[in-house]
Design a protein around this motif. Structure first.
Motif, mmCIF file in Angstrom:
data_model
loop_
_atom_site.group_PDB
_atom_site.id
_atom_site.type_symbol
_atom_site.label_atom_id
_atom_site.label_comp_id
_atom_site.label_asym_id
_atom_site.label_seq_id
_atom_site.Cartn_x
_atom_site.Cartn_y
_atom_site.Cartn_z
ATOM 1 N N GLU A 39 62.565 22.470 23.843
ATOM 2 C CA GLU A 39 62.769 23.015 22.452
ATOM 3 C C GLU A 39 64.940 23.095 22.741
ATOM 4 O O GLU A 39 65.467 22.768 22.048
ATOM 5 N N ALA A 40 64.941 22.662 24.226
ATOM 6 C CA ALA A 40 66.556 22.748 24.652
ATOM 7 C C ALA A 40 66.965 21.275 24.651
ATOM 8 O O ALA A 40 68.173 20.768 24.821
ATOM 9 N N GLY A 41 65.578 20.783 24.389
ATOM 10 C CA GLY A 41 66.026 19.265 24.007
ATOM 11 C C GLY A 41 65.775 18.293 26.075
ATOM 12 O O GLY A 41 66.529 17.076 25.355
ATOM 13 N N VAL A 42 65.547 19.232 26.349
ATOM 14 C CA VAL A 42 65.667 18.237 28.085
ATOM 15 C C VAL A 42 64.178 17.946 28.486
ATOM 16 O O VAL A 42 63.395 18.805 27.944
ATOM 17 N N GLY A 43 64.210 17.768 29.310
ATOM 18 C CA GLY A 43 62.854 17.727 30.318
ATOM 19 C C GLY A 43 62.939 18.763 31.598
ATOM 20 O O GLY A 43 64.234 19.204 31.538
ATOM 21 N N ILE A 44 61.794 18.897 31.951
ATOM 22 C CA ILE A 44 61.190 20.349 32.485
ATOM 23 C C ILE A 44 62.348 20.337 33.476
ATOM 24 O O ILE A 44 62.737 21.432 34.953
ATOM 25 N N GLY A 45 62.434 18.655 34.608
ATOM 26 C CA GLY A 45 63.289 18.308 35.776
ATOM 27 C C GLY A 45 64.579 19.010 35.458
ATOM 28 O O GLY A 45 65.015 19.895 36.655
ATOM 29 N N THR A 46 65.224 18.783 34.657
ATOM 30 C CA THR A 46 66.831 19.712 34.845
ATOM 31 C C THR A 46 66.228 20.914 34.738
ATOM 32 O O THR A 46 67.380 21.093 35.142
ATOM 33 N N LEU A 47 65.831 21.474 33.670
ATOM 34 C CA LEU A 47 65.749 22.990 33.990
ATOM 35 C C LEU A 47 65.298 23.294 35.472
ATOM 36 O O LEU A 47 66.544 24.188 35.927
ATOM 37 N N TYR A 48 64.499 22.890 36.217
ATOM 38 C CA TYR A 48 64.272 23.416 37.497
ATOM 39 C C TYR A 48 66.025 23.073 38.193
ATOM 40 O O TYR A 48 65.627 23.718 39.684
ATOM 41 N N ARG A 49 66.227 21.782 38.105
ATOM 42 C CA ARG A 49 67.377 21.367 38.722
ATOM 43 C C ARG A 49 68.286 22.508 38.778
ATOM 44 O O ARG A 49 69.399 22.711 39.046
ATOM 45 N N ARG A 50 69.381 23.347 37.224
ATOM 46 C CA ARG A 50 69.723 23.988 37.230
ATOM 47 C C ARG A 50 68.879 25.092 37.350
ATOM 48 O O ARG A 50 69.882 25.680 37.598
ATOM 49 N N PHE A 51 68.161 25.429 37.452
ATOM 50 C CA PHE A 51 67.547 26.672 37.443
ATOM 51 C C PHE A 51 66.201 27.278 38.601
ATOM 52 O O PHE A 51 65.129 27.055 37.554
ATOM 53 N N PRO A 52 66.153 26.818 39.802
ATOM 54 C CA PRO A 52 64.762 26.426 40.443
ATOM 55 C C PRO A 52 63.659 27.441 40.210
ATOM 56 O O PRO A 52 63.042 26.751 40.262
ATOM 57 N N THR A 53 64.279 28.863 39.399
ATOM 58 C CA THR A 53 62.760 30.229 39.723
ATOM 59 C C THR A 53 63.398 30.841 38.324
ATOM 60 O O THR A 53 64.511 30.658 37.276
ATOM 61 N N ARG A 54 62.583 31.177 37.873
ATOM 62 C CA ARG A 54 62.683 31.377 36.630
ATOM 63 C C ARG A 54 63.114 32.792 36.694
ATOM 64 O O ARG A 54 63.783 33.411 36.200
ATOM 65 N N ASP A 55 64.101 33.588 37.884
ATOM 66 C CA ASP A 55 64.490 34.763 37.907
ATOM 67 C C ASP A 55 66.034 34.323 37.730
ATOM 68 O O ASP A 55 67.258 34.614 37.474
ATOM 69 N N ASP A 56 66.030 32.935 38.681
ATOM 70 C CA ASP A 56 67.583 32.083 38.094
ATOM 71 C C ASP A 56 67.839 31.916 36.819
ATOM 72 O O ASP A 56 68.559 32.438 36.955
ATOM 73 N N LEU A 57 66.746 32.195 36.263
ATOM 74 C CA LEU A 57 66.821 31.485 34.354
ATOM 75 C C LEU A 57 67.571 33.335 34.087
ATOM 76 O O LEU A 57 68.391 32.994 32.744
#
Length: 187
Positions: A39-57
């Motif tokens: 939905e943010a228009g990025v790959g899941i790898g980008t999400l995990y690079r910024r926020f390694p865990t769900r709790d971090d997000l």
């Protein structure tokens, strides 16, 4: 000195946080991270690079939204007279609390795990209310005996009572009652 993100990386981070806040509010803290990334228009790898865990997000969403809400006090005071700025901020506070419902189950553990996050949030929101109240007192429109902590507690009570979107109108009516009790010349 902290490293700043490139403009496109910062835009991706900001978009991820905005989308995550909306998705968590809609679907809860267990919402699909893959769906958030898409939905943010990025790959899941980008999400995990910024926020390694769900709790971090979740922690980043919470911190960002808290800081954003606290920061609106000054902006509202430049655009409105103090009493109306306080009303607008109170309405935003209720909306802020409604978005936290989706993360409610996850937040206690995250707040406990991130030393100082709870205190940071409490201080930031208290300082915002204090700034708004002080401006109203200086303008002669708000009572001198108002405590910012009391106002926050009352707002917390309003959000607890009206904790669902279908009760949003009731929250606004209760904010009006609260604000009328703060205006100079009222009992």
């Amino acid at each position: 000195m902290g490293l700043s993100l490139r403009a496109d990386a910062q835009a991706n981070r900001d978009r991820l946080l905005e989308v995550a806040a909306n998705v968590f509010a809609r679907s809860g803290a267990d919402a699909s991270l893959k769906a958030i990334a898409a939905e943010a228009g990025v790959g899941i790898g980008t999400l995990y690079r910024r926020f390694p865990t769900r709790d971090d997000l979740i922690e980043a969403v919470y911190r960002t939204q808290t800081d954003s809400l606290a920061g609106t006090a000054a902006t509202l005071l430049t655009a409105h007279e103090p009493t109306e700025a306080l009303r607008a901020w109170m309405e935003r506070f209720v909306d802020y609390m409604l978005t936290k419902q989706g993360m409610a189950d996850a937040l206690p553990a995250i707040l406990a795990a991130h030393d100082g996050l709870s205190a940071h949030s409490r201080v930031a929101l208290h300082d915002a209310v204090h700034k708004l109240v002080a401006a109203g007192q200086e303008a002669g429109t708000l009572r001198r005996d108002i405590d910012a902590g009391d106002v926050l507690m009352a707002l917390g009570g309003i959000t607890l009572i009206t904790g669902h979107e279908h009760q949003r109108e009731l929250a606004s009516r209760l904010i009006t009652l609260l604000l009328e009790s703060l205006v100079l010349g009222r009992p």
